[in-house]
Design an enzyme around this catalytic site. Structure first.
Site, PDB file in Angstrom:
ATOM      1  CG  HIS A 210      -2.275  -0.875   1.055  1.00 57.39           C
ATOM      2  ND1 HIS A 210      -3.234  -0.546   1.301  1.00 57.39           N
ATOM      3  CD2 HIS A 210      -2.144  -2.128   0.575  1.00 57.39           C
ATOM      4  CE1 HIS A 210      -4.120  -1.504   1.201  1.00 57.39           C
ATOM      5  NE2 HIS A 210      -3.291  -2.434   0.694  1.00 57.39           N
ATOM      6  CB  CYS A 241      -5.044   2.817   4.182  1.00 59.57           C
ATOM      7  SG  CYS A 241      -4.338   1.974   5.378  1.00 59.57           S
TER       8      CYS A 241
END
Length: 303
Positions: A210, A241
């Site tokens: 990520h 996220c």
């Protein structure tokens, strides 16, 4: 300098891991169109569905319809997330090629999210793993919080090794080492990946990064130096996220492809078609895509 892999596999996770974070419902036909565009771009593996309870992930409630209507290309693996036997049965009926099971390298994360230990969580997948093998499906294991946890912070290397070993023993064909909150940096990435390589075969390990702190491409490069040749990415950087408010989620596929092209690494994927797919889904969602390469290529085309 270590020699980098000549070829890598990119697993496109936008239709599942990306879209599941969208609050507004995305119509079935848009999901189908997205998967079809990605298939035509040349991906070998597309994560297209998730057979979880619609109560927990409403966006994935149409997975059965999506899997029934996509234009499948021979040789392409269409994956589905399966949290339990009920999910597995649904994935099997939907003709998924690969089922994905998941665990965490963080004990705190496991307890907070599913109220059980890491060992208990992975033991629950024994039935799914056996059923996958009995039915000739590929089995992929995904390990979240391998580089850091929102609750406990640091995650020990031996915890990662332990979960990799458990996933290996379940018969996983591939194991994802995931930076769920995007906190990894290159040196940490190499330490974690070296640990995973000692516990599982190199050609079965993948990096799932990520981009919360803007380190995803650097972490992919650090993994390439170790010979890791499978990476997950999300078209247009779809996905958020949930543990870092306003943060980006999965690394954007267009950015990864642009870097691979520059490194002379073959992916078998047409970047221009992926840019089009990213623009398509971003326009539908009513916002600019999160891929810097994708946006730059689209702007250059527009003159």
């Amino acid at each position: 300098m270590n020699s980098l892999p000549k070829q890598v596999k990119i697993v496109e996770v936008g239709p599942r891991d990306g879209l599941q974070n969208e609050k507004e419902s995305v119509p079935v036909e848009v999901k189908i169109e997205l998967v079809n565009r990605l298939t035509s771009a040349g991906f070998q593996n597309v994560e297209a569905a998730s057979f979880v309870s619609p109560k927990w992930v409403p966006q994935m409630a149409t997975s059965k319809e999506v899997m029934a209507a996509i234009q499948r290309k021979p040789g392409v693996i269409y994956s589905a997330l399966t949290p339990n036997m009920q999910g597995f049965e649904a994935a099997l009926a939907a003709q998924a090629d690969e089922v994905v099971i998941f665990g965490s390298a963080s004990e705190a994360f496991s307890q907070k999210n599913i109220n059980c230990s890491i060992a208990e969580s992975i033991a629950r997948f024994e039935g799914v793993a056996k059923a996958a093998k009995d039915n000739g499906l590929r089995l992929r294991g995904s390990i979240s919080c391998s580089f850091g946890c929102p609750y406990q912070g640091e995650v020990p290397l031996d915890a990662v090794a332990d979960v990799v070993g458990r996933m290996r023993d379940l018969g996983c064909d591939e194991i994802d080492i995931a930076d769920t909150i995007g906190v990894a940096t290159p040196r940490k990435t190499q330490a974690v990946m070296e640990t995973a390589i000692r516990a599982f075969r190199l050609d079965g390990l993948s990096g799932h990064f990520h981009d919360t702190y803007g380190q995803a491409l650097a972490n992919i490069y650090a993994s390439l130096e170790l010979g890791i040749a499978i990476y997950h990415s999300s078209v247009s950087g779809l996905g958020g996220c949930p543990y870092a408010k306003g943060a980006t989620g999965n690394v954007a596929t267009e950015d990864v492809l642009y870097m691979m092209q520059g490194l002379g690494i073959d992916t078998g994927i047409d970047l221009d078609i992926v840019v089009d797919a990213g623009q398509f889904i971003s326009q539908f969602l009513g916002r600019k895509g999160a891929s810097r390469a994708g946006n730059a290529i689209a702007a250059k085309r527009a003159g």
